[in-house]
Scaffold this active site. Structure first.
Site, PDB file in Angstrom:
ATOM      1  NE  ARG A  51      -3.805  -2.186   2.287  1.00  0.00           N
ATOM      2  CZ  ARG A  51      -5.004  -1.975   1.762  1.00  0.00           C
ATOM      3  NH1 ARG A  51      -5.319  -0.794   1.316  1.00  0.00           N
ATOM      4  NH2 ARG A  51      -5.877  -2.944   1.682  1.00  0.00           N
ATOM      5  N   GLY A 103     -10.816   1.677   7.537  1.00  0.00           N
ATOM      6  CA  GLY A 103      -9.422   1.657   7.121  1.00  0.00           C
ATOM      7  C   GLY A 103      -9.130   0.440   6.264  1.00  0.00           C
ATOM      8  CB  CYS A 104      -6.020  -1.493   5.791  1.00  0.00           C
ATOM      9  SG  CYS A 104      -5.473  -3.071   5.103  1.00  0.00           S
ATOM     10  CG  PHE A 105     -10.414  -4.279   2.521  1.00  0.00           C
ATOM     11  CD1 PHE A 105      -9.132  -4.750   2.263  1.00  0.00           C
ATOM     12  CD2 PHE A 105     -11.200  -3.924   1.428  1.00  0.00           C
ATOM     13  CE1 PHE A 105      -8.646  -4.877   0.966  1.00  0.00           C
ATOM     14  CE2 PHE A 105     -10.736  -4.047   0.122  1.00  0.00           C
ATOM     15  CZ  PHE A 105      -9.453  -4.524  -0.101  1.00  0.00           C
ATOM     16  CD1 TRP A 106      -6.482  -7.132   2.873  1.00  0.00           C
ATOM     17  CD2 TRP A 106      -4.475  -6.262   3.355  1.00  0.00           C
ATOM     18  NE1 TRP A 106      -5.834  -6.905   1.680  1.00  0.00           N
ATOM     19  CE2 TRP A 106      -4.601  -6.383   1.940  1.00  0.00           C
ATOM     20  CE3 TRP A 106      -3.298  -5.758   3.882  1.00  0.00           C
ATOM     21  CZ2 TRP A 106      -3.575  -6.000   1.062  1.00  0.00           C
ATOM     22  CZ3 TRP A 106      -2.275  -5.372   3.009  1.00  0.00           C
ATOM     23  CH2 TRP A 106      -2.429  -5.494   1.627  1.00  0.00           C
TER      24      TRP A 106
END
Length: 262
Positions: A51, A103-106
């Site tokens: 990212r 935020g970051c979906f992971w």
């Protein structure tokens, strides 16, 4: 590597082949040395996604005009009308959907995977103006999509309020378009409801959580719009191994700390 860099004369037009092979390459669109080149290689063959952080609004360049690179959304187009429509997917019988952007979906997905009563999770893109966007489109900042986790849950085993509690605990809802080092509109905080009951619970939950924090919460609460499932390598990314090949448990009730990138 540092000695090789120091050995290159800024005035000499000649650079040896050996120096060229070891010196880091600089890009005209990114003049800074990428730290990713200094990282050790992952121990896994799992697809690697790095990212990037951008503090600038992406600009249309000549490649975009020629039809290459990320697509730019037009809010008045037919594509936008489709993307702004409701999520018409149907959950399994007796199940319900919920959508969250944090935020970051992971890492957010893994947290919801661990919740008893959650029967399925998917990561994807929603709330934008482009039909069928790619990850690169979303990261360009021109489509206004949010990275979301769509949660399917059994309301007999898991109520919506418990999902809201987890949502607040997983991110900072007071930072606009940012979670930690991840910066961009796709990282905004959002609760996207499917029913009036979910909307009511979300707004009441926000009011209660606001009393616990000193800064204003910027979480958006909007109807769930068309959900675009992200590329397959994003799905259950951390449970599969993440960036460095170390899988993290998705077992129900697991309380292990979540390493957001693997």
């Amino acid at each position: 590597m540092l000695k090789s860099l120091a050995a290159i004369s800024t005035t000499s037009p000649l650079i040896s082949t050996a120096t060229t092979a070891t010196a880091p390459k600089f890009s005209l669109c990114n003049p800074f040395l990428s730290l990713s080149k200094l990282r050790p290689k992952p121990a896994s063959n799992f697809p690697q996604t790095h990212r990037t952080i951008s503090f600038r609004t992406p600009q249309m360049n000549i490649l975009n005009k020629l039809g290459f690179g990320p697509k730019t959304a037009d809010p008045n187009s037919e594509s936008s009308a489709i993307a702004q429509g409701p999520d018409d997917d149907v959950p399994a019988p007796g199940q319900q959907f919920a959508q969250f952007g944090a935020g970051c979906f992971w890492g957010v997905e893994l947290a919801f995977q661990r919740v008893p009563g959650v029967t399925k999770t998917e990561v994807g893109y929603s709330q934008g103006f482009l039909h069928n966007p790619s990850y690169e489109d979303v990261c360009s900042g021109t489509t206004q999509h949010s990275e979301v986790v769509r949660v399917q849950y059994d309301p007999k085993e898991c109520n919506f309020e418990s999902l809201l509690d987890l949502f607040w605990s997983r991110h900072d809802p007071t930072t606009l378009n940012r979670q930690g080092g991840d910066v961009g509109t796709q990282y905004r905080s959002g609760i996207y409801f499917y029913t009036p009951e979910q909307e009511k619970a979300a707004r009441e939950s926000l009011e209660q959580h606001q009393k616990k924090v000193n800064r204003k919460i910027v979480t958006e609460i909007l109807p769930a719009k068309k959900f675009y499932r992200a590329e397959e390598y994003h799905q259950q990314y951390l449970a599969k191994g993440g960036r460095f090949g170390f899988s993290q448990s998705a077992e129900k009730g697991c309380n292990d700390p979540i390493r957001c990138y693997g």
